[in-house]
Structures are given as C-alpha cells and as structure tokens.
Design a protein around this motif. Structure first.
Motif, PDB file in Angstrom:
ATOM      1  N   ASP A  89      74.505  26.649   5.836  1.00  0.00           N
ATOM      2  CA  ASP A  89      74.559  25.199   5.591  1.00  0.00           C
ATOM      3  C   ASP A  89      73.318  24.550   6.204  1.00  0.00           C
ATOM      4  O   ASP A  89      73.092  24.654   7.413  1.00  0.00           O
ATOM      5  N   SER A  91      72.298  21.437   6.914  1.00  0.00           N
ATOM      6  CA  SER A  91      72.373  20.348   7.898  1.00  0.00           C
ATOM      7  C   SER A  91      73.823  20.020   8.232  1.00  0.00           C
ATOM      8  O   SER A  91      74.324  18.935   7.899  1.00  0.00           O
ATOM      9  N   PRO A  92      74.520  20.932   8.886  1.00  0.00           N
ATOM     10  CA  PRO A  92      75.922  20.648   9.212  1.00  0.00           C
ATOM     11  C   PRO A  92      76.046  19.762  10.447  1.00  0.00           C
ATOM     12  O   PRO A  92      75.267  19.879  11.397  1.00  0.00           O
ATOM     13  N   SER A  93      76.999  18.870  10.426  1.00  0.00           N
ATOM     14  CA  SER A  93      77.336  18.132  11.644  1.00  0.00           C
ATOM     15  C   SER A  93      78.152  19.063  12.541  1.00  0.00           C
ATOM     16  O   SER A  93      78.604  20.129  12.108  1.00  0.00           O
ATOM     17  N   MET A  94      78.353  18.668  13.791  1.00  0.00           N
ATOM     18  CA  MET A  94      79.124  19.506  14.708  1.00  0.00           C
ATOM     19  C   MET A  94      80.535  19.735  14.177  1.00  0.00           C
ATOM     20  O   MET A  94      81.035  20.861  14.161  1.00  0.00           O
ATOM     21  N   ASP A  95      81.194  18.667  13.728  1.00  0.00           N
ATOM     22  CA  ASP A  95      82.566  18.805  13.227  1.00  0.00           C
ATOM     23  C   ASP A  95      82.621  19.706  11.997  1.00  0.00           C
ATOM     24  O   ASP A  95      83.514  20.545  11.864  1.00  0.00           O
ATOM     25  N   ARG A  96      81.644  19.530  11.099  1.00  0.00           N
ATOM     26  CA  ARG A  96      81.629  20.335   9.873  1.00  0.00           C
ATOM     27  C   ARG A  96      81.388  21.807  10.204  1.00  0.00           C
ATOM     28  O   ARG A  96      82.042  22.690   9.647  1.00  0.00           O
ATOM     29  N   TRP A  97      80.450  22.069  11.131  1.00  0.00           N
ATOM     30  CA  TRP A  97      80.155  23.461  11.500  1.00  0.00           C
ATOM     31  C   TRP A  97      81.383  24.142  12.116  1.00  0.00           C
ATOM     32  O   TRP A  97      81.750  25.245  11.735  1.00  0.00           O
TER      33      TRP A  97
END
Length: 323
Positions: A89, A91-97
């Motif tokens: 991915d 550019s994942p955000s912390m929550d998404r990762w």
C-alpha cells in the motif's frame, strides 16, 4: 517424535492391525503417548467421507489425541496475498495499516504454528512422552510442527549444518510438494489450487525464534531469505519436484547442483553466520503472546524499505566481534 499421514479408517471405521501394532510397540506397558492432529476435530471427522479419519480410542488405548487446527492450502495463500497487498500500500495511514495487517491474519498463523510446535516439544521434554504428529497427507502442517519442535528442543538443529540437515530430512526427503506449493512467484496474485506458503510460514517462525533468542541460532536472517528465494526460483535442484520419487525419475541429483554445496563454500558460508552465536545446550521456549509475534520486515518489506543502515549495523557488529 514421529510423523505420518492420517489413518485411512474411512466412514466404515476400518481398522489396520499393522498400524495398531506399530504404535503399540512404541510405548512401554502403562506408558501414554500423544497424537497431535493438525486438523480441527470437525475436519478430521469430515475426512472419513473421502477415506481418511483419525485413530479411534478403542484401537489405540494408550494414545491421547489432541487437535490443533493449522490452516493450509487456499486460506493460507489468501492470507499471504492480503499481507503482501497491505505491505505494498503506497500511503497507508496508521489505522489502515494496522487494520490490513490484522485482516491478513498472517501473524495469527505464525502464532498457531509456534504454539503447536511448543505443545509437541512440551509433551516430549516435560512429559517425557512419545509424540505422533499428522494432519492429512503428512507433508505440510505435519512437517511444519515436527521441524519447529526439533529446533526448539535440539541445539544441534540450531547450527548451520544441523539446520541444513533438518530441512533435508523434514521437508525435502519427507515429501513436501515444493513444485505444487511454490509454483508461481511468491507475491503472485494468481490463486493456484495447490499453492500455499507453508515453507515460508516455517521460515517466518524460525525468524521469530532467532529474534527472541539472538544468540542461540548459528545462522542469521540472510540464510532464511536465501532459502525463501531458492524455494520459489533457484539455480539449484534442491527444491525441485514434489517428492523423492519424482527427483529420482527426473535425475535431479545427477543433472543439477545442490544448494547446500553452494552454501557450504567458505566465502558463502561466512555471509550467513550469526556473529552473536553462542552454543546454547538448553531448550528454547519461545513466547507466543501476541505482543511477542512481529512482522518479518526483512522479508515482507525488503523491496519497500532500504536496508542500508541495517546492513551497516550488522557490518559493525561483525567488526566488533572479530576484534
């Protein structure tokens, strides 16, 4: 420590006197053994419809059967694909990762494999009991558990030479179908019916051991990465075909070079040694708490994050040890 395929009892619950006698002679009078089945009780029961099954208590009175379900086949391949997609991915955000990592369930498979191996090792070491491990064919999760249990218990398997012997004995000669399981690129999105990263899961578990016990394994992460690469695409014949019969028919040993011979060359061998290694004669009991299981960044992020600083750090460790 024993391994086998499932008994072929079928829906009529057929008996095999030879099997019963074989397992009976392993135990002394009054002694108990453990059968660790790497399928769920329900899956083992369903296997009777296609001829398989489990050992009935009445025919194996000295053996206690324990079910520890380990995924193989399609569910494991899907888990691996989801993890690769999460790592890629852009550019994942912390929550998404964290959500995608959890959703892949890969670390849950690592935990389950280590837990089952620890169970087998505890039965052998603390109960001083005989242990038979099997799933269905006995060439996938069975080998995963028996190989990890030996690493946990036996310090000779944690040397570079011993680890090569363990792989040869428990994976290659025991018939893990490398050609079917590693048919395409490891990160391929193709969902082959027979593909499954069982050997990768084993290597990940070994990496977890090396991280928790950094002085106890003679080899480092570099060897595990080389084994992963060679299982999927290799200039050597060590991981070709699905079993010893196929290798014999294809004359693999006569027409290809051995990966082990290449790794044992002094200049190559030096690359894969752990500079912090100190022989540990004790059993190494890994923690299988969720907080203790980590993502193997050296593999799953190897093409995403540069390893320059890590390589420099290991170079400095080598220099300090040699000095």
């Amino acid at each position: 420590l024993l391994r086998s395929s499932q008994p072929l009892t079928g829906h009529n619950r057929r008996r095999c006197p030879e099997d019963e006698k074989l397992l009976g002679t392993i135990l002394d009078e009054g002694e108990r053994g453990f059968i660790i089945d790497t399928r769920s009780a329900q899956a083992a029961k369903q296997a009777r419809m296609s001829g398989g099954g489990t050992e009935p208590k009445s025919s194996y009175p000295q053996w206690r059967r324990i079910h520890r379900a380990l995924e193989r086949g399609r569910p494991l391949q899907e888990s691996f694909i989801r993890l690769v997609e999460a790592c890629g991915d852009p550019s994942p955000s912390m929550d998404r990762w964290l959500a995608r990592l959890d959703g892949s369930r890969w670390l849950s498979h690592v935990k389950a494999a280590l837990s089952t191996a620890c169970l087998a090792a505890q039965c052998l070491d603390r109960e001083d009991a005989k242990v038979l491990v099997h799933g269905a064919e006995g060439t996938d999760t069975t080998l995963l558990v028996t190989a990890l249990a030996q690493l946990i218990l036996d310090p000779s398997c944690r040397s570079l030479q011993g680890f090569q012997g363990l792989l040869e004995r428990e994976w290659i000669q025991a018939g893990h179908p490398f050609q079917l399981r590693c048919a395409r690129s490891a990160s391929s999105h193709a969902r082959g019916k027979q593909e499954a990263p069982l050997f990768l899961l084993f290597l990940d578990c070994v990496w977890q051991l090396s991280r928790q016990f950094p002085f106890s394994l003679e080899f480092g992460e570099g060897l595990l990465l080389a084994l992963f690469d060679n299982a999927y695409a290799s200039a050597y014949g060590t991981f070709l075909c699905n079993n010893e019969k196929e290798r014999s028919l294809c004359k693999v040993k006569e027409s290809t070079h051995s990966l082990w011979a290449w790794l044992d060359q002094p200049e190559e061998k030096q690359k894969y040694l752990n500079p912090l290694y100190s022989h540990n004669p004790l059993v190494i009991w890994p923690s299988v708490e969720p907080q203790s299981i980590q993502l193997w960044q050296g593999l799953f992020l190897r093409w995403i994050r540069p390893s320059q600083h890590l390589d420099e750090a290991w170079g400095e460790i080598h220099r300090l040890v040699e000095g």
